[in-house]
Design a protein around this motif. Sequence first.
Motif, PDB file in Angstrom:
ATOM      1  N   SER A   1      17.693 -36.526 -14.949  1.00 54.12           N
ATOM      2  CA  SER A   1      16.789 -36.909 -13.852  1.00 54.12           C
ATOM      3  C   SER A   1      15.674 -35.884 -13.669  1.00 54.12           C
ATOM      4  O   SER A   1      14.515 -36.245 -13.466  1.00 54.12           O
ATOM      5  N   HIS A   2      16.034 -34.611 -13.747  1.00 53.72           N
ATOM      6  CA  HIS A   2      15.038 -33.544 -13.627  1.00 53.72           C
ATOM      7  C   HIS A   2      14.047 -33.619 -14.788  1.00 53.72           C
ATOM      8  O   HIS A   2      12.831 -33.511 -14.589  1.00 53.72           O
ATOM      9  N   GLY A   3      14.546 -33.820 -15.992  1.00 50.42           N
ATOM     10  CA  GLY A   3      13.683 -33.950 -17.159  1.00 50.42           C
ATOM     11  C   GLY A   3      12.752 -35.141 -17.045  1.00 50.42           C
ATOM     12  O   GLY A   3      11.560 -35.054 -17.391  1.00 50.42           O
ATOM     13  N   LYS A   4      13.264 -36.239 -16.547  1.00 44.06           N
ATOM     14  CA  LYS A   4      12.434 -37.439 -16.364  1.00 44.06           C
ATOM     15  C   LYS A   4      11.286 -37.135 -15.400  1.00 44.06           C
ATOM     16  O   LYS A   4      10.125 -37.494 -15.667  1.00 44.06           O
ATOM     17  N   ALA A   5      11.583 -36.467 -14.303  1.00 37.25           N
ATOM     18  CA  ALA A   5      10.541 -36.125 -13.333  1.00 37.25           C
ATOM     19  C   ALA A   5       9.492 -35.197 -13.968  1.00 37.25           C
ATOM     20  O   ALA A   5       8.291 -35.365 -13.732  1.00 37.25           O
ATOM     21  N   LEU A   6       9.944 -34.248 -14.769  1.00 34.04           N
ATOM     22  CA  LEU A   6       9.012 -33.316 -15.423  1.00 34.04           C
ATOM     23  C   LEU A   6       8.074 -34.037 -16.387  1.00 34.04           C
ATOM     24  O   LEU A   6       6.871 -33.793 -16.381  1.00 34.04           O
TER      25      LEU A   6
END
Length: 116
Positions: free
Chosen positions: A36-41
């Motif tokens: 999820s964090h990677g997707k946001a980045l």
Amino acid sequence: MVMKYVKERSIHAACTAIAIAASGLCAASAWADSVSHGKALVETNCARCHAVGKTDKSTHPDAPAFRTLSQRYPIADLEEALAEGISTGHPDMPEWVASPEQIDAILAYIQSLQKQ
């Protein structure tokens, strides 16, 4: 005495199995958080040119879709490029240096997109 030993061993085995299952759930939760964090980045830093989802199209003709990156590179090899700041790719690609935590999250997200 033998029954007590068998019962204690069974309880110990059940507790061990529960602990292993719980640690697996924690790892799965950590992986999901990282994805999820990677997707946001990538949505913030890359989506202007690259297709970063499962079905979208790159808006820049030289920007590969993230879901197809494993066809070009081993995903793990992208770690070094992200750490050093990707300044190649398409000529107008902005340089961005990611932190180790961000790199792990981005790679987790990219890996989650790859067709297995």
